[in-house]
Design an enzyme around this catalytic site. Structure first.
Site, PDB file in Angstrom:
ATOM      1  N   CYS D  38       0.806  -1.220   0.000  1.00 18.16           N
ATOM      2  CA  CYS D  38       0.000   0.000   0.000  1.00 18.16           C
ATOM      3  C   CYS D  38       0.838   1.270   0.000  1.00 18.16           C
ATOM      4  O   CYS D  38       2.002   1.283   0.369  1.00 18.16           O
ATOM      5  CB  CYS D  38      -0.867   0.082   1.260  1.00 18.16           C
ATOM      6  SG  CYS D  38      -1.862  -1.346   1.565  1.00 18.16           S
ATOM      7  N   GLY D  64       1.143   0.156  -5.163  1.00 13.96           N
ATOM      8  CA  GLY D  64      -0.080  -0.634  -5.222  1.00 13.96           C
ATOM      9  C   GLY D  64      -0.895  -0.279  -6.437  1.00 13.96           C
ATOM     10  O   GLY D  64      -1.241   0.884  -6.630  1.00 13.96           O
ATOM     11  N   ASN D 138      -1.115   1.142   5.686  1.00 11.85           N
ATOM     12  CA  ASN D 138      -0.067   0.403   5.001  1.00 11.85           C
ATOM     13  C   ASN D 138       0.676  -0.390   6.058  1.00 11.85           C
ATOM     14  O   ASN D 138       1.235   0.181   6.982  1.00 11.85           O
ATOM     15  CB  ASN D 138       0.903   1.369   4.296  1.00 11.85           C
ATOM     16  CG  ASN D 138       2.110   0.639   3.727  1.00 11.85           C
ATOM     17  OD1 ASN D 138       2.026  -0.543   3.422  1.00 11.85           O
ATOM     18  ND2 ASN D 138       3.224   1.337   3.603  1.00 11.85           N
ATOM     19  N   GLY D 139       0.663  -1.702   5.918  1.00 10.64           N
ATOM     20  CA  GLY D 139       1.364  -2.534   6.892  1.00 10.64           C
ATOM     21  C   GLY D 139       0.627  -3.818   7.155  1.00 10.64           C
ATOM     22  O   GLY D 139      -0.235  -4.225   6.371  1.00 10.64           O
ATOM     23  N   TYR D 281      14.038  -1.916  -3.114  1.00 16.67           N
ATOM     24  CA  TYR D 281      13.124  -2.136  -4.228  1.00 16.67           C
ATOM     25  C   TYR D 281      11.833  -1.328  -4.210  1.00 16.67           C
ATOM     26  O   TYR D 281      11.397  -0.835  -5.231  1.00 16.67           O
ATOM     27  CB  TYR D 281      12.791  -3.630  -4.274  1.00 16.67           C
ATOM     28  CG  TYR D 281      11.768  -3.995  -5.294  1.00 16.67           C
ATOM     29  CD1 TYR D 281      12.112  -4.034  -6.656  1.00 16.67           C
ATOM     30  CD2 TYR D 281      10.462  -4.267  -4.929  1.00 16.67           C
ATOM     31  CE1 TYR D 281      11.169  -4.362  -7.609  1.00 16.67           C
ATOM     32  CE2 TYR D 281       9.517  -4.595  -5.871  1.00 16.67           C
ATOM     33  CZ  TYR D 281       9.872  -4.640  -7.210  1.00 16.67           C
ATOM     34  OH  TYR D 281       8.945  -4.960  -8.145  1.00 16.67           O
TER      35      TYR D 281
END
Lengths: 500, 500, 500, 500
Positions: D38, D64, D138-139, D281
């Site tokens: 996310c 995302g 996000n997580g 990345y």
């Protein structure tokens, strides 16, 4: 009349393999009987030309659901938009807004086969030495193949498979003489049925074939002139019906004037030999053809049918929507009460997913449901306006019986349908017509009815109106009596499917 | 080269009025420089003909993102599918499956203006006396207007605005003599740039113009022959590059054989006068043109640029993606480190909603971001492959300065771009070219750079390869030196926008 | 009953600003009268569970065109698909194929306002300690606001604005006791109208509110059990009607058995106090409610109307489609011939582009056309089943007059509609109801008719069937006599629009 | 970490069965390595709140591509729009216009499996006693399963499968105490990684987990405050980076003030234990994390890799786009020239039609092409940032060899990837990781390289920056050293796929 021609531009539509036959037979764009191929609409000198053409096409949507198109002009340029789909899908406000100018013509098209390619959508816009020319065509030429062959020998090329392009070529051949003269030249070479609209930067022209097979009417909306396949389109845009375009007549609307010339000698001295199926099935009930209301004519066909083929029964029902008029006529004449025995689902989409091998039966039930309370234990007269392959009829009769009908008497408000049409109606494979090669008794047996009668040709014509004779119509699909000789092999002519 | 012609078939695209200019300038289908109009791909004798054509078009997508089309044949019929959009949008498995047969040609097309109408999508499928003929064309005819006028006088009609249809007419005029002869006849009449593919039920034919302006190569995939605009398409389908089609050559693939004839006398005795912009910008870096790799040539242009226009700086950066090759060349030659100074957002869609008047600036930032850590306090060499209107350059220079660049030195790896192209490249309005009517100093001032240099024509040619001279290329856009005289008013010729 | 609640999840739909009011009034998904909010369908133990649910929803599409959803289970997992749109748009074969298993429930939903958000689409799938639970709900709770407030105080959170989620919470509160017990607990707390379907990995449960306001029937299809809002869905899937679910009854289908319990004490000792509007307008004509056919009831309402409000006239016409039944009844009873005076265009899309300020008038004409030949010079009885705001009626009367009707006598086959519904019908703003605060004469004047009569409540009930009294129905929208007291401010309750 | 949970709301996506594995591996939304789930963006007090959130999500799209959503508030109501697809697909101008108000939060989500259901799209909007609350997350929580079970026992129900809903429930449990207190309570119960944004009618709140695993930064745009996963989003909207949110910190933006509290005790005394894969990345090269530029860090990893694993070679190439930074670093350090050896096709759509069994090989070639002229006869260093299953690496090595590479030396700029992530990264099935259970030699053999080296953990950390130790990052995917104990069975916890 499938295209056996060379090198067709053919892409099979991505058909849903699960679509059961019965459903194909009941699909939303499906019209149970033979299908008319087009509707045309044109307007001259109106600030909302494209908008009104859009509304006019809406009113003519029943004449073709495959593609829709409008070409408009502001006197300088031609603006075009065509696409596959319903009028409501093809146009949105931005598109209509881009179709600038005070004149426009539009077209809706139907097609049943693989030739449903966008390239064949109309109006056709061609450009030649003398400028742009937009053409919208309802009908079919019987000598298109022959003409096309000759044109090809002379070096012409074709980018569509509709015979409208043949006409465009013929016009271009004589364009030097002026557009009207060139059209007259073209009309001298083509044979068949046509209601044609032409639009240039400064003119709107309407032409009807010398027999008057396909309908075309002239209307007036304040200072604007309107041409349309059916008068119901006039009602929708608020125009007044003025008159039908006469067989072989060319109406040229330009500046403030409407000029009329006999572009080709009329072959219908009394009155247009209008396709009788326009009365039976194609036209909208609220359309007036030759001054006669379609619904009223259908109702009268039902009355006549009751006279010709009475039966002792408890209730009369019609197949919605197109046969309701005839059914009420039958009921009134016979004194047997009319009832709503079949309910149509108004929300059927274009495709349908069949859960199993029962698909065909379910397809019918999805589209139509029988009213048990109305039918139970009753002797039912089922009025339909025409029978094509008989499959739907068989399912309907079965549906009624399952709903408890004690007897089912089929009454068809037109004669047995036995011959292919060469004038713009897709009749499919005539070999599949249930009335071809079968006796009445065999047909009755096939559809499973207790009795079956078709309206006589004379009765049908009588129902349409006083002062008309069978010779006043094209009824070739019932009689094989085509208004003019059909060239050897015309059935195979159509490079595409013979219509546009 | 905008179409000032008569009666154009023009529908303004429904443009997003909020699309800021800057964004239009950065739109996904936008290619910063002049835009190539088409890519072509054809394959003969392969069981996966349509599938492989689809893959080949994928590889050529950079040559045109407006429309895509494939026509395939099974030896009996031609199957066609064309639509607006990217290859990935136009085709799905069902469509590919319907494109039956062992031979196919495909086309991707770019267009910047209102002429983005589906009717102009290619390949064009025409039918004439001798059967079907599909044509895919990359290039532009300079005498299309003249030919079209003549054809119209002879009675020809046009249903598209692409000059491909002009060629189709000319072929049809001589079709009796056989297709190859008819093509030769046609080639004798047209002048301009073209890489052409023809497909009939039994032949695949490739032709290249006598100057060899637009690229076309021949490849082999097991028993199948392949023709494509760029060799990168061969790599994608797994074919081996065989050779370039020569200027004026016609390659006829039929049955098991490939025959070659000189269809028109070559005007490029040494080697094709290939459009030099194919090296600078159009072709994919992994394509080999005339045996020279595009990326390698671009890198060498960067090296040459460093020799011609050195500058004391700390870092060299390129505008992604097309200028990265030249930037690395500049860095290597100059010894100044190459850095990734601009990051491109890979997810920009076709439209973009601007919140406010800041739209233009935000548009640039949405598409590209400058790497502060790389640029802060640095003297930056910004390498770009070409400058068109200068607007983007100005925004980029500004972006770099805001990111902390102390100095910005623009280096352009091609000469000043000053003349319209008549050979298939959309150059927009030449009056808007920043290099027209401006001194170098004025341009530098306009883009806001500390210094600005363009690569010399000689330097550019030298970079492309040894053994070539400026005369071995078409570089008219830099020099106005067109391979052949441009007819008076050719700029206005294009009924459409001069390309196909 | 508009949501005045806090923090609504509200996104205004992207409405076409050109959509004229009149058209909104005639939009395709529009149903002239008050609108029912939902239809439910469930099936247990069938290998084509999702497929048949899809067909069942097709049959119930008239009960809601905004969103559709199906949740199926294979005994292990629940598979869900919901989206905005018609059944034919939401589902395709792949989606149906992914809805695995032998049991499924489905839902169609209608909504007129901004709350048409996907998050509110049903069935709702919730997960709690005891597993998954899918819920499909037709109806409305009058104490939802109060319950929701209490639940929120206890720490509950809500992710939708439908009161179905309130029920889910109440069930979860008692889930330890077992699902059926938890449902009973929930039912003990909610008040209002509901037809509920629950699906777990191994059970299908149907519940109807203690008054029986919303309909729910049980059917059988070979070895499978089916539950549906209307019996027409049984016909479509080929199931046999077994019986109506009784007021307050819970039917639990599990394994081979169907168990029935009285989940809440019935408040309708005689028979369900079914919403009388189901007879008047909502249900399909081919549905049987409480053993009485809907079409037959409507026809009888027309007869009764003719008895109560006779008029000297030449022709009776009905507003298609829903008022045709009543119109034929009026005609039969009065002896005045029934005629098809209004023709409906079957192809109206969801949006419509109005050319000008005449939009409203054109909108009516686009949707309906009057048959001049039928109406000219006639005294017309126009039968409609209900009048809401009166705008459409005014346009219709005007349309008839323009078509030549000499007199127009409106006859409404239900009483004046004056009170908001709290049981799942969207009545819009009651202040806009034409019958609120106006005398009959004022209404007549407003719609422009020569005379206007509404059917009496007693007459209407008498028409529905023998053995029923007004107390056997919910007719609160006519009388304000709600089956149970409506909490203070219930009109404002609905966090969303009070329905689900 | 696949959902083995009960009753999942799971609909298999309608996958193209022809999509070859290799292509799935190269699909456009595919990101070669493990995938971040996310990105979040929020803004407070700006008249273009929704517009700017839209731009911010554009900048975070790489985090995302499955779904996107924005919830805005005007202080009275919450306006929400979420859908599957890219930001450019989900939003258009009308939608953005409907998202009224001066504050908004947005979310982009990635998911690789069947749980890609709309119901899981974020931000989540919940309503409870104290009003509306929108949450973007996000997580991943490691104890979500345990918490969910407890909540269900207490009667909570769940309508999604994302653990964001677990947090919403925990907040609701304590909402009486005020939102901030309730959030603190919730944070006291959850364990795992999270960057959270909360929006109410009057507040924007940002929270970061106590280890600081997922990134979250604070920015300022004139009078507005901005929160975003990555600083590149600030650049796009024109905001200035202020600082990172600290581990365990809660930032409350309300009225004119930004208040900061330590909501949970930091578990990262030195600096956030940021997920090291953000450097390798996930993050965009132009993002600065903890004040260090991501591109610069990657380049330094390449340098370090050259120091750790030098090799005699002729050219260094990187896998576009993510490994270009590291490749240039390797080249600079080693003195071996960097070259563009692989060209990426920028136009790959979401699906791809494979002509035959060669699909996998063609898929690679469609996406990437090798530059023969650059590689022929060369000893090549191929730098990649990570290797997951090894399949792509094998295809790449093969591609290079077919292009003529004499030797291929793989250099991976991160350590062997061997352990599943519990903090919001979808690692797929760890059993399929090429580095699990294989020696370096076995991996080398499998991918077919001449040599293979991974960067050491120490080297990687050293490359990221001075003053950091391995303990300053979460590198559990390389070492299995999770910041805190993972509950037994956490891998199976995720009812959905463990992320949100």
């Amino acid at each position: 009349m499938d295209g056996a021609g060379r090198g067709r531009n053919r892409v099979e539509p991505a058909q849903d393999p699960t679509l059961p036959l019965a459903l194909a037979h009941f699909a939303p764009s499906y019209r149970k009987g033979p299908v008319d191929e087009c509707g045309v609409f044109g307007i001259y000198n109106n600030t909302s030309a494209a908008h009104l053409t859009y509304l006019g096409l809406y009113a003519l949507q029943h004449r073709g659901q495959e593609s829709a198109g409008i070409i408009a002009t502001d006197g300088q340029e031609m603006y075009s938009h065509r696409n596959m789909g319903l009028v409501s899908e093809v146009f949105d406000e931005a598109v209509i807004g881009d179709l600038k100018g005070r004149s426009a013509i539009g077209h809706v098209r139907y097609s049943t086969t693989g030739s449903s390619v966008l390239g064949n959508a109309q109006p056709l816009l061609v450009q030649s030495r003398r400028g742009s020319l937009a053409i919208a065509h309802n009908g079919n030429l019987v000598n298109a193949h022959e003409l096309r062959e000759r044109l090809e020998q002379e070096g012409a090329i074709f980018t569509t498979t509709v015979d409208t392009e043949v006409m465009a070529h013929l016009i271009a051949r004589h364009r030097k003489a002026g557009l009207e003269e060139a059209i007259v030249h073209m009309l001298g070479e083509v044979r068949g049925a046509y209601a044609l609209l032409f639009l240039t930067e400064d003119k709107l022209i309407g032409v009807r074939d010398p027999h008057g097979i396909r309908p075309l009417s002239l209307g007036k909306l304040n200072g604007s002139w309107v041409l349309a396949s059916e008068s119901c389109a006039f009602d929708t845009v608020g125009a007044d019906y003025v008159r039908d375009v006469a067989p072989g007549e060319m109406v040229v609307i330009s500046g403030d004037t409407v000029r009329s010339t006999q572009a080709v000698p009329s072959q219908a001295p009394q009155q247009p030999r209008l396709c009788v199926f326009e009365y039976i099935y194609f036209s909208r009930p609220d359309t007036d053809l030759q001054g006669r209301n379609v619904h009223a004519s259908r109702k009268e066909m039902g009355r006549q049918l009751a006279r010709e083929a009475p039966v002792a029964a408890d209730v009369v029902i019609g197949v919605p929507d197109s046969s309701i008029s005839a059914a009420t006529g039958y009921a009134e004449e016979s004194g047997i009460p009319y009832e709503m025995g079949l309910i149509k689902n108004r929300y059927i989409g274009r495709t349908f997913i069949s859960p199993d091998q029962e698909g065909r039966r379910r397809g019918v039930r999805l589209k139509l449901n029988a009213l048990k309370k109305v039918l139970e234990g009753k002797r039912v007269v089922l009025v339909d306006d025409s029978v094509v392959r008989g499959t739907t009829s068989r399912h309907l009769v079965n549906l009624l019986r399952e709903a408890g009908a004690r007897e089912v008497h089929m009454r068809i408000s037109s004669p047995p349908y036995r011959f292919g049409c060469h004038y713009g109606i897709d009749t499919g494979d005539t070999a599949q017509l249930v009335a071809v090669g079968r006796s009445m008794e065999q047909i009755r047996d096939l559809v499973g009815a207790d009795s079956l009668y078709y309206l006589s040709l004379e009765g049908m014509v009588k129902a349409i109106g006083t002062g008309v004779a069978t010779g006043d119509f094209c009824h070739a699909c019932f009689t094989g009596d085509y208004p003019e000789p059909i060239p050897e092999g015309a059935g195979k002519f159509a490079f595409e499917k013979g219509g546009s």
